[in-house]
Design a protein around this motif. Structure first.
Motif, PDB file in Angstrom:
ATOM      1  N   ILE B  63       0.921  -1.240   0.126  1.00  0.00           N
ATOM      2  CA  ILE B  63      -0.002  -0.045  -0.028  1.00  0.00           C
ATOM      3  C   ILE B  63       1.146   1.293   0.127  1.00  0.00           C
ATOM      4  O   ILE B  63       1.741   1.388   0.999  1.00  0.00           O
ATOM      5  N   SER B  64       0.839   2.244  -1.026  1.00  0.00           N
ATOM      6  CA  SER B  64       1.608   3.126  -1.372  1.00  0.00           C
ATOM      7  C   SER B  64       3.156   2.666  -1.154  1.00  0.00           C
ATOM      8  O   SER B  64       3.685   1.760  -1.745  1.00  0.00           O
ATOM      9  N   ASN B  65       3.935   3.072  -0.113  1.00  0.00           N
ATOM     10  CA  ASN B  65       5.455   2.514  -0.244  1.00  0.00           C
ATOM     11  C   ASN B  65       5.558   1.983   1.059  1.00  0.00           C
ATOM     12  O   ASN B  65       6.646   2.115   1.645  1.00  0.00           O
ATOM     13  N   LEU B  91      -8.709   2.683   8.527  1.00  0.00           N
ATOM     14  CA  LEU B  91      -8.764   2.937  10.001  1.00  0.00           C
ATOM     15  C   LEU B  91      -7.560   4.108  10.181  1.00  0.00           C
ATOM     16  O   LEU B  91      -8.018   5.304  10.777  1.00  0.00           O
ATOM     17  N   PHE B  92      -6.541   3.637  10.026  1.00  0.00           N
ATOM     18  CA  PHE B  92      -5.316   4.507  10.208  1.00  0.00           C
ATOM     19  C   PHE B  92      -5.391   5.799   9.218  1.00  0.00           C
ATOM     20  O   PHE B  92      -5.061   6.763   9.889  1.00  0.00           O
ATOM     21  N   GLY B  98      -5.975  11.178   5.941  1.00  0.00           N
ATOM     22  CA  GLY B  98      -5.462  11.089   4.258  1.00  0.00           C
ATOM     23  C   GLY B  98      -4.664   9.896   4.131  1.00  0.00           C
ATOM     24  O   GLY B  98      -4.811   8.669   3.961  1.00  0.00           O
ATOM     25  N   ALA B  99      -3.201  10.407   3.928  1.00  0.00           N
ATOM     26  CA  ALA B  99      -2.306   9.571   3.164  1.00  0.00           C
ATOM     27  C   ALA B  99      -1.837   8.502   4.289  1.00  0.00           C
ATOM     28  O   ALA B  99      -1.907   8.383   5.333  1.00  0.00           O
ATOM     29  N   ALA B 104       3.832   8.797   7.151  1.00  0.00           N
ATOM     30  CA  ALA B 104       2.678   8.917   8.111  1.00  0.00           C
ATOM     31  C   ALA B 104       2.979   8.009   9.075  1.00  0.00           C
ATOM     32  O   ALA B 104       2.658   8.094  10.453  1.00  0.00           O
ATOM     33  N   ILE B 105       3.430   6.486   8.927  1.00  0.00           N
ATOM     34  CA  ILE B 105       3.561   5.544   9.843  1.00  0.00           C
ATOM     35  C   ILE B 105       4.812   6.021  10.681  1.00  0.00           C
ATOM     36  O   ILE B 105       4.627   5.996  12.259  1.00  0.00           O
ATOM     37  N   ARG B 106       5.844   6.601  10.262  1.00  0.00           N
ATOM     38  CA  ARG B 106       6.979   7.101  11.247  1.00  0.00           C
ATOM     39  C   ARG B 106       6.588   8.023  12.290  1.00  0.00           C
ATOM     40  O   ARG B 106       6.589   8.153  13.643  1.00  0.00           O
ATOM     41  N   ASN B 107       5.563   9.025  11.785  1.00  0.00           N
ATOM     42  CA  ASN B 107       5.007   9.846  12.520  1.00  0.00           C
ATOM     43  C   ASN B 107       4.193   9.677  13.821  1.00  0.00           C
ATOM     44  O   ASN B 107       4.012  10.282  14.697  1.00  0.00           O
ATOM     45  N   ASN B 108       3.510   8.577  13.345  1.00  0.00           N
ATOM     46  CA  ASN B 108       2.345   7.925  14.165  1.00  0.00           C
ATOM     47  C   ASN B 108       2.516   6.806  14.749  1.00  0.00           C
ATOM     48  O   ASN B 108       1.570   5.971  15.040  1.00  0.00           O
TER      49      ASN B 108
END
Lengths: 843, 438
Positions: B63-65, B91-92, B98-99, B104-108
């Protein structure tokens, strides 16, 4: 650990692998642990985040365990969660430190906030430390009776976790009974669902040791419980619905009215947006109606639309999962999907794995009315840039031709493929045309006209070349150039790497000779001479056999090489119907995707620490049973298997000569017996020097002629040992057997120098052994030391032989350890194995 | 047993672990390495999304990168596992706004761990509904919905709703202006032979809704589908009004739709979740109006020249127009030079995908622009293989048009307080896989 230098304490740029970073964190955490200053929580949060992110990327931060625990006294729920996560990750490896956490977790389990209670209980159960289980029982018991459904929901799964840490503690505390009570009475559906999942797992695992558990497991699929769950089905979350539907599919209603009631109740589930629910419902419907043939068919009709919708929506992965199930159903009842063939047309950009399934389905649903359209479509794919797909499509066309009526048009299409002048297309097509001619000899005229125009220089793949040569021999009288084409091929004998092709060449030139002697005589002489000088045992033997046969009696030779043939009517199925039924029973699971029943791939043993699994892990998994080969190749192998066996059966039954020109029948002693009975009785009297060696029919035939030439004399085993050509054994069974059985023979064998040379690629040995029906399950090592695990099965009974073979290629030696189900046969097998091994590289 | 996961990993394209969550002990800790070694670093990647290594099965999805990998050791329910991943990602997304990608994963990542904890327990999927989770997992996180402090009263007891009868909507919502947005989005899949006959054609449609409604409203949606219309005329015992009625091959609904009522009365009635959601999906194969007809003629003139003529006809009403029309016309790899003439839009040769790309930003109905191009090829000596032509592919969006002809007949909102609502309905047809062989 020495404290780091003060200068490092400032937030130094990240150098993640540094030990300094970790001890730095440790210091900072320690400082914060006691502090009650405002803003402490925020800085704690930053630190915790760092710890977790190190943990994620795999840096060992277990050294800050005690500091983390000290900092966990907080009311901040996010901090708590991070701390729980950390503790859950490391407690298992630090059981002593884990004891520290028990205290605060137990306290949190009594918090007034149900959220905290739930979280704490979940973490407590996730510690996975066996000697802490005594601390779990109390909070779990309280959790199951908690007034808040969130806590009960967590507790239900907690019981299951406890069971996995210590089954006896769980059962002794009578938790299963409590779960059952909750399952039947809790107002919250998610609690019910979690209880159900936990009970299913616990009773399922317990069933092997306790009869009560078996009864309890049966009780789960009893009418009252099933009805209770079904009546609440709409309350459940989509995931829980899957669990319930799966359970119901095991229930066997006593009469058809009940079946209809259940189906009516659940029919709307087929419209659920969650594909998993739809699939679970489909499984239930299929299982319920298994015994009611017409209703079963109606179910197929009903589920078609939802399945097709699922296939066309969602990500490629999801649609692949559904498509595999559709594939299974199509294979079971192709007629029911015949009108839907257009749904199986491939889109240009679809991934290979989707296209492949679709091609198989297109092949299966082809019937009188749609063959034309399907074949037209398949021909489009044959021109595809994607070579594997192009190959698959051509094969699909061939399969349809073999199962269909409208062969005329298909033959034309196939012949058009040959005009595309692409090597791989030509190669695939040749193989197919050969099969087609075996089934429909009446088409030979049309095919041969086109085949005759193909230059053998353009055909490089051994299978295709063999097919072409077979046709040259078989239809020598119709092909003007046949003798000359063969002659050309024989001139290149030295450059021909594949023994299969050389074998075919020998047979073809023989056949050609009997039809057009003057033109072929020269070629035959050259071929026999080349064959006799050949390093490959089978080629050599066959050349010799033909030579003697010709010497002895030309007309007998003719009847051996050119017997009247029967067209092959049906090609055998690759998978037994029993296996197919097993897969069907496991609908909606991995079995369907792997296309094999679960016992073949799930392997409970692999968790247990034992030497062999490590060994196996280090070795690359080779050969059939492992899944390492590309699917396309596997299919190819199957196809070949299929053809070989059918040919052998067919021709053994009819005439028992080795006209088939395949190199496989080496150990099929029935063939040798037939050969014995067919060749004259008096020949037997020539047999004086060496006793007939049953497991090696090739040399046995030599002996019949009194040559005494047999190359690898082996100790004569009394009963001829036949091996099963299609032996299957999955790695887990192999490991199990290997552990159970004792070594029955351990000896040293030798390898021919040519064999050692061929060991440059160990893969070649695997293929070689496989042609002797000895299959490899795992292999590894590097020159000069190689290690292989082989297995073989007796043809007539399921007795298995296991072999560990360590080859030292610099010494030309092989250490062989054999374990056998049937110890008495191990001597014979050992001889067989060694002779096969010694022949390796003789090509 | 629908166990969906023993462990779940998020990896970036290089194979670095972004998130790892072990749910069960039955898989080892080195599973990521196995995945990297046997799948990511081999050609196997992309050959099949389900693979077995050792005793474990890996399901993976890109999913995307980011790769999301699920590991199981038992005979798991694959459809369930993939669906779980898809749901988890959405859900995420609703949390990040959005993205969903590596950054996004690293930030959250803390949040993701929190969510992974809630949505799956010991490998069994739990509640994945964003509406409910957002009540008690907030990025602030300081506040617990259960804390008894009086200041915290806006959030009612969340756990009651975690699994309550109306799990997808919480009570006590208030909007000043009550609005409903309804979009019908159809994508047309077409496969046309080079002779212009339709080999395969279907429409997959979605009804997307955005609800900003107070209280617990009951909604009722009427479409011009055949079964619904017939049922209605039966109930009201009067003949159906003339006009087009659509036969839906298959429909699936969001869990909020009362399926029993749909089966008995053939009306779609539901209590909607708050905000955006997908109400229903459907599939239609009969009576599809293709928005575009493509008429290609490609002539190979000798070895080094080709002539390409493509005419595209828009079939929808003259007052409507399509947006973002892109037509990709494949040309051989050894293309050297191209010359075009187009009567509308712009075209250029894109060497990286071996296509002539013809873009028309605004494409009115009932028109037929053409492209004619001359393509010069580099002559290759050994090249005797003929060029196998990939299909022409097309992208477009046609607002206010449905290929199936589906229309909303009514959308009724009923709430006990009896407020007025504003309803907005939009239609749009997009290209799914729109392929024309040439």
């Amino acid at each position: 650990m020495a404290p780091p230098a003060q200068s490092q304490r400032s937030h130094s740029p990240s150098q993640p692998s540094g030990k300094g970073e970790v001890s730095d964190l440790k210091m900072q955490l320690r400082q914060l642990a006691g502090s009650r200053a405002p803003g402490t929580d925020d800085s704690k949060r930053d630190l915790f985040k760092k710890v977790i992110s190190y943990m994620t990327i795999g840096i060992d931060v277990s050294s800050v365990f005690s500091e983390m625990v000290m900092c966990s006294a907080t009311s901040d729920i996010v901090l708590k969660k991070m701390c729980y996560l950390y503790v859950g990750n490391y407690a298992k490896y630090n059981p002593d430190l884990a004891l520290l956490t028990i205290n605060f977790l137990q306290r949190d389990c009594k918090d007034e906030d149900p959220m905290i209670r739930g979280l704490a209980l979940r973490s407590l159960c996730s510690l996975r430390v066996p000697n802490l289980v005594e601390y779990l029982v109390g909070p779990l018991g309280a959790g199951l009776k908690d007034g808040n459904s969130y806590v009960r929901m967590v507790a239900a799964v907690g019981v299951l976790k406890l069971y996995h840490i210590s089954g006896s503690t769980c059962v002794d505390a009578d938790f299963p009974a409590l779960l059952k009570h909750l399952m039947l009475n809790d107002p919250d559906a998610q609690v019910v669902a979690n209880c159900l999942s936990a009970l299913q797992e616990i009773w399922g695992l317990e069933a092997s040791s306790s009869e009560e558990a078996v009864r309890e497991r049966e009780a789960l699929i009893s009418k009252p419980i099933i009805y209770y769950l079904l009546n609440r089905i709409k309350e459940f979350s989509e995931w829980a619905q899957c669990t319930v539907l799966e359970l119901v599919s095991k229930y066997a209603p006593p009469d058809s009215n009940e079946i209809f009631d259940i189906m009516n109740l659940l029919e709307d589930r087929l419209q659920h947006a969650n594909g998993a629910v739809v699939l679970a419902t489909i499984k239930l419907f299929l299982q319920l109606t298994l015994s009611m043939t017409d209703v079963h068919q109606q179910v197929y009709e009903r589920i078609k639309a939802p399945l097709l919708t699922l296939v066309s929506s969602g990500s490629p992965e999801q649609s692949y999962a559904v498509l595999s199930h559709l594939h299974l159903l199509v294979m079971r009842a192709p007629m029911l999907f015949a009108s839907d063939y257009k749904h199986f047309y491939c889109q240009y950009n679809e991934p290979f794995y989707v296209k492949k399934l679709k091609l198989e389905m297109l092949t299966a649903v082809a019937n009188e009315s749609n063959t034309y359209e399907i074949v037209t479509e398949l021909c489009e794919y044959a021109a595809n840039v994607d070579i594997p797909i192009a190959r698959e499509s051509i094969r699909a066309v061939g399969k349809i031709a073999l199962q269909q009526y409208d062969v005329n048009a298909i033959v034309d299409r196939l012949l058009q493929f040959l005009e595309m002048e692409k090597d791989y297309v030509t190669a695939e097509t040749l193989v197919l045309v050969k099969d087609l001619l075996r089934k429909y000899p009446q088409w030979s005229h049309d095919c041969i006209a086109v085949i005759g125009n193909i230059s053998s220089n353009n055909v490089q793949e051994p299978k295709a070349k063999a097919a072409l040569i077979w046709m040259l021999g078989e239809y020598a009288q119709d092909m003007q150039d046949a003798p000359y084409a063969l002659e050309g091929l024989i001139e290149d004998w030295e450059d021909e790497n594949s023994p299969e092709v050389r074998l075919h060449l020998l047979t073809a030139v023989m056949k050609c000779f009997f039809r057009r002697p003057p033109e072929t005589q020269k070629a035959l002489g050259a071929a026999l001479a080349a064959g006799l000088a050949d390093m490959h045992q089978d080629v050599h033997d066959r050349a010799l056999f033909y030579y003697r046969l010709l010497q002895n009696n030309v007309s007998v030779a003719n009847s051996v090489v050119n017997p009247p043939k029967q067209a092959v009517s049906v090609f055998a199925d690759t998978q037994s119907s029993e296996i197919k039924d097993r897969i069907f029973d496991e609908f909606n699971s991995l079995s369907v995707l792997y296309q094999k029943p679960s016992y073949m791939f799930t392997d409970k043993e692999h968790q247990g620490p034992f030497a062999f699994s490590e060994e196996l892990g280090n070795l690359s998994i080779g050969s059939e049973p492992a899944d390492d080969i590309l699917p396309a190749q596997r299919v190819e192998a199957n196809d070949e298997d299929l053809l070989l066996t059918t040919i052998e059966k067919e021709e053994n039954r009819a005439h028992g000569n080795n006209d088939s020109a395949y190199n496989a029948p080496a150990y099929d002693s029935s063939l040798s017996q037939l050969a014995v009975s067919q060749t004259d009785g008096e020949l037997l009297s020539l047999d004086q020097t060496v006793p007939a060696d049953a497991p090696q029919p090739s040399s046995a035939i030599d002996d019949l002629f009194g040559l005494g030439l047999s190359i690898a004399p082996s100790p004569a085993p009394s009963p001829p040992l036949k091996l099963n050509s299609k032996a299957v054994l999955d790695p887990s069974t192999f490991q199990q057997k290997w552990r159970q059985l004792s070594v029955s023979i351990s000896q040293e064998g030798s390898l021919s120098p040519q064999g050692v040379a061929a060991m440059m690629s160990p893969q070649a040995l695997l293929h070689h052994m496989q042609s002797h029906y000895i299959h490899c399950i795992a292999s590894g090592g590097q020159a000069p030391n190689f290690k292989f695990f082989f297995f073989a099965q007796k043809a007539d009974e399921p007795a298995t032989f296991l072999v560990e073979c360590i080859i030292n290629s610099s010494m030309c030696k092989a250490q062989i350890k054999i374990k056998a189900d049937d110890q008495s046969a191990s001597q014979a097998f050992s001889a067989l194995f060694q002779s096969a091994l010694s022949k390796f590289g003789m090509a | 047993m629908p166990v969906a996961a023993s462990a779940i990993y998020f990896l970036n394209l290089r194979g670095d672990v972004l998130i790892n969550r072990l749910y069960r002990d039955d898989v080892g800790g080195n599973m990521v390495d196995a995945f990297r070694m046997h799948i990511m670093q081999t050609k196997e990647l992309g050959t099949c999304p389900v693979r077995q290594i050792g005793g474990c099965s890996f399901f993976y999805m890109r999913i995307s990168n980011v790769y999301i990998v699920i590991v199981v050791s038992s005979n798991a329910n694959v459809a369930c596992a993939f669906k779980f991943v898809v749901e988890a990602v959405s859900l995420f997304k609703s949390y990040f706004g959005g993205a969903f990608d590596e950054d996004a994963i690293r930030n959250n990542f803390v949040l993701i761990y929190e969510l992974l904890d809630e949505i799956m327990d010991f490998g069994y999927p739990q509640n994945l509904s964003p509406e409910i989770l957002k009540l008690y997992i907030t990025q602030e996180g300081v506040r617990s919905p259960f804390s008894s402090k009086p200041s915290d009263k806006p959030v009612p007891n969340a756990t009651l709703q975690v699994t309550g009868a109306v799990g997808w909507r919480r009570e006590g919502l208030v909007y000043k202006k009550n609005e409903v947005f309804l979009d019908i989005v159809e994508s047309v899949n077409l496969l046309m032979s080079s002779k212009g006959s339709v080999l395969r054609c279907d429409v997959t449609g979605k009804v997307l809704m955005k609800c900003f409604l107070s209280g617990m409203p009951d909604l009722k949606l009427g479409l011009n589908d055949k079964i619904g219309l017939e049922k209605e005329s039966q109930l009201k015992s009067r003949p159906t009004k003339s006009g087009k009625s659509i036969e839906l091959d298959d429909v699936t609904f969001h869990q909020c739709v009362n399926l029993t009522r749909f089966n008995s009365e053939k009306t779609v009635s539901f209590v909607p979740p708050d905000g955006e959601f997908e109400l229903m999906k459907y599939r239609i194969t009969e009576g599809v109006t293709l928005p575009f007809r493509v008429l290609p003629t490609i002539k190979e003139l000798g070895r080094t020249r080709m002539e390409v003529n493509v005419k595209v006809k828009s079939v929808f009403g003259a007052k409507m127009f399509a947006l973002g029309v892109v037509i990709k016309i494949p040309v051989p790899k050894q293309t050297a030079k191209t010359n075009f003439q187009v009567t509308s839009g712009r075209a250029k040769y894109n060497a990286s995908i071996d296509c002539l790309v013809w873009k028309i930003r605004k494409f009115p109905g009932q028109t037929e622009p053409t492209l004619s191009a001359e393509v010069e090829l580099i002559s290759t000596i050994a090249e005797k293989k003929s060029w196998t032509r990939p299909p022409i592919q097309m992208e477009f969006q046609v607002p206010m048009f449905t290929a199936s002809g589906l229309r909303v007949r009514f959308l009724k909102v009923w709430e006990k307080s009896g407020y007025n609502t504003v309803e907005w309905v939009r239609y749009i047809t997009k290209a799914g896989s729109y392929e024309i062989r040439c």
